[in-house]
Structure formats: C-alpha cells, structure tokens
Motif scaffolding. Structure first.
Motif, PDB file in Angstrom:
ATOM      1  N   ASN A 152      71.412  43.491  50.509  1.00 20.71           N
ATOM      2  CA  ASN A 152      72.430  43.828  49.512  1.00 20.71           C
ATOM      3  C   ASN A 152      72.288  45.269  49.034  1.00 20.71           C
ATOM      4  O   ASN A 152      73.283  45.932  48.722  1.00 20.71           O
ATOM      5  CB  ASN A 152      72.368  42.874  48.317  1.00 20.71           C
ATOM      6  N   ILE A 155      74.023  48.059  51.226  1.00 23.50           N
ATOM      7  CA  ILE A 155      75.478  48.234  51.139  1.00 23.50           C
ATOM      8  C   ILE A 155      75.961  48.384  49.697  1.00 23.50           C
ATOM      9  O   ILE A 155      77.157  48.334  49.426  1.00 23.50           O
ATOM     10  CB  ILE A 155      76.205  47.042  51.795  1.00 23.50           C
ATOM     11  N   CYS A 156      75.026  48.586  48.768  1.00 19.37           N
ATOM     12  CA  CYS A 156      75.386  48.680  47.348  1.00 19.37           C
ATOM     13  C   CYS A 156      76.196  49.947  47.069  1.00 19.37           C
ATOM     14  O   CYS A 156      75.814  51.051  47.463  1.00 19.37           O
ATOM     15  CB  CYS A 156      74.122  48.683  46.500  1.00 19.37           C
ATOM     16  N   ARG A 157      77.328  49.790  46.386  1.00 21.13           N
ATOM     17  CA  ARG A 157      78.192  50.917  46.042  1.00 21.13           C
ATOM     18  C   ARG A 157      78.138  51.266  44.554  1.00 21.13           C
ATOM     19  O   ARG A 157      78.876  52.128  44.088  1.00 21.13           O
ATOM     20  CB  ARG A 157      79.634  50.595  46.441  1.00 21.13           C
ATOM     21  N   ALA A 180      80.732  47.434  53.519  1.00 21.48           N
ATOM     22  CA  ALA A 180      80.184  46.358  52.700  1.00 21.48           C
ATOM     23  C   ALA A 180      80.404  44.965  53.281  1.00 21.48           C
ATOM     24  O   ALA A 180      79.607  44.053  53.051  1.00 21.48           O
ATOM     25  CB  ALA A 180      80.765  46.434  51.293  1.00 21.48           C
ATOM     26  N   TYR A 181      81.484  44.794  54.048  1.00 18.58           N
ATOM     27  CA  TYR A 181      81.838  43.441  54.492  1.00 18.58           C
ATOM     28  C   TYR A 181      81.880  43.300  56.008  1.00 18.58           C
ATOM     29  O   TYR A 181      82.578  42.439  56.538  1.00 18.58           O
ATOM     30  CB  TYR A 181      83.186  43.043  53.897  1.00 18.58           C
ATOM     31  N   ASP A 260      76.593  40.557  43.780  1.00 17.52           N
ATOM     32  CA  ASP A 260      75.784  40.720  44.990  1.00 17.52           C
ATOM     33  C   ASP A 260      74.438  41.366  44.660  1.00 17.52           C
ATOM     34  O   ASP A 260      73.985  42.273  45.361  1.00 17.52           O
ATOM     35  CB  ASP A 260      76.539  41.545  46.041  1.00 17.52           C
ATOM     36  N   LYS A 279      79.726  36.478  49.592  1.00 19.14           N
ATOM     37  CA  LYS A 279      80.308  37.753  50.037  1.00 19.14           C
ATOM     38  C   LYS A 279      81.748  37.599  50.513  1.00 19.14           C
ATOM     39  O   LYS A 279      82.581  38.495  50.319  1.00 19.14           O
ATOM     40  CB  LYS A 279      79.462  38.374  51.150  1.00 19.14           C
ATOM     41  N   LYS A 283      84.828  39.689  48.994  1.00 13.51           N
ATOM     42  CA  LYS A 283      85.754  40.428  49.844  1.00 13.51           C
ATOM     43  C   LYS A 283      87.202  40.061  49.519  1.00 13.51           C
ATOM     44  O   LYS A 283      88.066  40.933  49.405  1.00 13.51           O
ATOM     45  CB  LYS A 283      85.458  40.139  51.315  1.00 13.51           C
ATOM     46  N   GLU A 292      86.241  44.092  41.569  1.00 13.74           N
ATOM     47  CA  GLU A 292      84.805  43.983  41.753  1.00 13.74           C
ATOM     48  C   GLU A 292      84.218  43.568  40.416  1.00 13.74           C
ATOM     49  O   GLU A 292      84.533  44.153  39.380  1.00 13.74           O
ATOM     50  CB  GLU A 292      84.199  45.309  42.202  1.00 13.74           C
TER      51      GLU A 292
END
Length: 316
Positions: A152, A155-157, A180-181, A260, A279, A283, A292
């Motif tokens: 996780n 891909i953390c934003r 991320a997906y 996440d 996830k 998405k 989000e």
C-alpha cells in the motif's frame, strides 16, 4: 524517519506538561524487531518511551473512538485520513484532537524482510536513510528500503497528513504518477469463474482470527456482524462459504471509507492480501464519484448523500 523520534518526544512532553492534551497516542519500540507497539502516554516524564521508524504500521485511530478526553496523536497521511473519517462519522470531535503530522516515506514490510534473510532469526534492525541493516546471530545484511515497502505504501498518493496542528518535518514529495489500481484492473479482466477461483484461493488460508477486523480503524461497531447470534448472519467456523462471506461483507462495510492504510494486511498472521477486496471498492468510488476517503472533514462521503446526476447504470 528515525530523526522524528526526538521531535515526537519533545512535542508530546510539552503538550502533556502544558495540559494541552490529557493523553498522547504514538508508538513505542516493540519487544521484538520490526514490531512497534501503540503507546498511550499521560505522564510527560514518560514521553521518552515514544519511538518512530519505518515499522510503525498499525493505525492509531483505533484508540480514538468515542473518547471524551483531549488527545494528542501522531498522524501520517493514511492515519490523518482515518482521523477525518472518524470526525465525519461522529466518532471523535476535531476540537478534542491535537494532530502531530508526520510526513511518511512508507512502512517496511516485515514479512518481506524475513523472506529476504531466509527466515533466520532477526535480533536487530537499524535504519540509515534509504537503507536499513538487518542483523542476526550469524549474519548481517544491508537492504534498500524502497525494495521492501508495504504494497500500500508503494502506491500511496497521500504521504503527508491532510489535517494537522503542527508538522514534525517538511512535507515529502507526493507520488502522483503511481498506478494505484493496476492489480485491480487485472482482476477485472478475468472471467467470473477465474475471479471466483482467485478469491477462493486468496482467503483459503484464513483462520478466522479477525486480526484484520481488529486492526482496522473503520471496524468500530459495538457488535460485529460475525459475533451476532440472534440472528446469526454468518457461521463462526472456517467453512469456505462463511469465510468468504466475512471478507466480502467486511469489505462492503468499508466501501467509500477505506484509506488503504494496510493495517489489515500487516496484522494478518497468515499474510492474506485482503486489500484486494477493498481496493476494488476504492477504485469504483474514485471512478464513479471522484471520491477518496478522508481528504476533507467538510465533505460527505458518496454513500452518505444523493445527487440527481449520480452514477446509476447499476439500476438498469
């Protein structure tokens, strides 16, 4: 991130001494390597037990629900988003909190480290910038942190806190270009039969210990549906159908709420990637509602509001 420890201790000591907060929630060094523990401090003289490194992966928001005292808490990006969710869901009031923001570059996956050293006994782990050294009785290996991040975290934003009262350090650069997906999209391409087989295999090792539920900051129901006996919604055995029902229903309870944070996977004793359930829902929430979870305490989640132009293809 080791440099944060002294600043966290200093901040907690001051907040408790000035009675700005009644309790400070952070982490202490675990009794075994790579397993740091949540710590609730009320005495400013005990602030030295607070600790921070790349193994502080459990979500501290579990300790906020329905409290009435004033609370200081350390918060990374995902922790802060769960705090926002708790505020939105009336589990805690914003004015009760003093949020100490921590820019996060990711948590290390302890299982990946164990595999890398052949599951030999680890007696010490030391971080040094982007590297860390793992030491055992008869070995010592230096590894790159980026190669051992939790999935996780890769891909953390939202690595910086979305809300805070003060920051421990300057914000870190966000990962805006990550896919991320990508894993979810691969599953979406499968046939129904392959999807069924994939998820059946995924949860085949589940022992129904509920560590994922207990570690999740969103699972705060007074009585979980799996513990209801009148009526009994799902069996308590490790029957495959009951186990699948538990994971699917728990995921739906997290729809539009999951940040996440990875606490569920980190707590799982058999290493199940149950984020594959949540996830997909994350998405869909982002694709259909531009949502989000936990980015703003002033915005209601998509399953909590209605708009005439909401996506409705599923109705037909």
């Amino acid at each position: 991130m080791l440099a944060y420890t002294e600043k966290i201790q200093e901040t907690a000591r001051k907040l408790l001494k000035d009675k700005t907060v009644d309790v400070f929630i952070g982490y202490s060094k675990g009794t075994v390597p790579m397993m740091n523990e949540p710590a609730l401090i009320r005495d400013p003289d005990k602030a030295d037990m607070l600790y921070w490194d790349s193994f502080c992966g459990l979500n501290l928001c579990n300790y906020l629900t329905k409290r009435e005292d004033k609370i200081g808490i350390v918060a990374t990006g995902c922790n802060s988003r769960n705090i926002v969710t708790h505020i939105i869901e009336n589990q805690i009031k914003r004015e009760q909190l003093y949020i100490v923001g921590i820019p996060c570059t990711g948590m290390i996956d302890h299982r990946a480290v164990a595999r890398a050293v052949g599951h030999r006994e680890i007696v010490e782990v030391k971080e040094d910038g982007d590297k860390f050294t793992v030491t055992g009785k008869d070995f010592e290996e230096t590894l790159e942190k980026k190669d051992f991040l939790q999935l996780n975290c890769r891909i953390c934003r939202h690595r910086n806190p979305v809300i805070h009262d003060e920051m421990i350090a300057e914000p870190v650069k966000e990962q805006v270009e990550v896919e991320a997906y990508k894993d979810v999209e691969k599953i979406e391409e499968m046939t129904s039969e392959k999807k069924h087989n994939y998820f059946t295999q995924l949860i085949s090792r589940c022992i129904r210990c509920y560590a994922c539920r207990n570690a999740c900051p969103l699972c705060y129901c007074p009585t979980c549906f799996v513990d209801e006996s009148r009526p009994q919604w799902v069996g308590k055995s490790s029957d495959p159908t009951d186990t699948m029902t538990f994971h699917i229903l728990r995921a739906y309870h997290c729809a539009g709420r999951c940040t996440d944070c990875g606490a569920c996977e980190r707590a799982c004793p058999v290493g199940i990637s149950m984020r594959q359930f949540t996830k997909k829902l994350n998405k869909d929430a982002e694709a259909l509602f531009s949502w989000e979870a936990g980015l703003s305490p002033d915005q209601r989640p998509p399953l909590d509001v209605y708009r005439p132009d909401d996506y409705d293809e599923f109705i037909r």
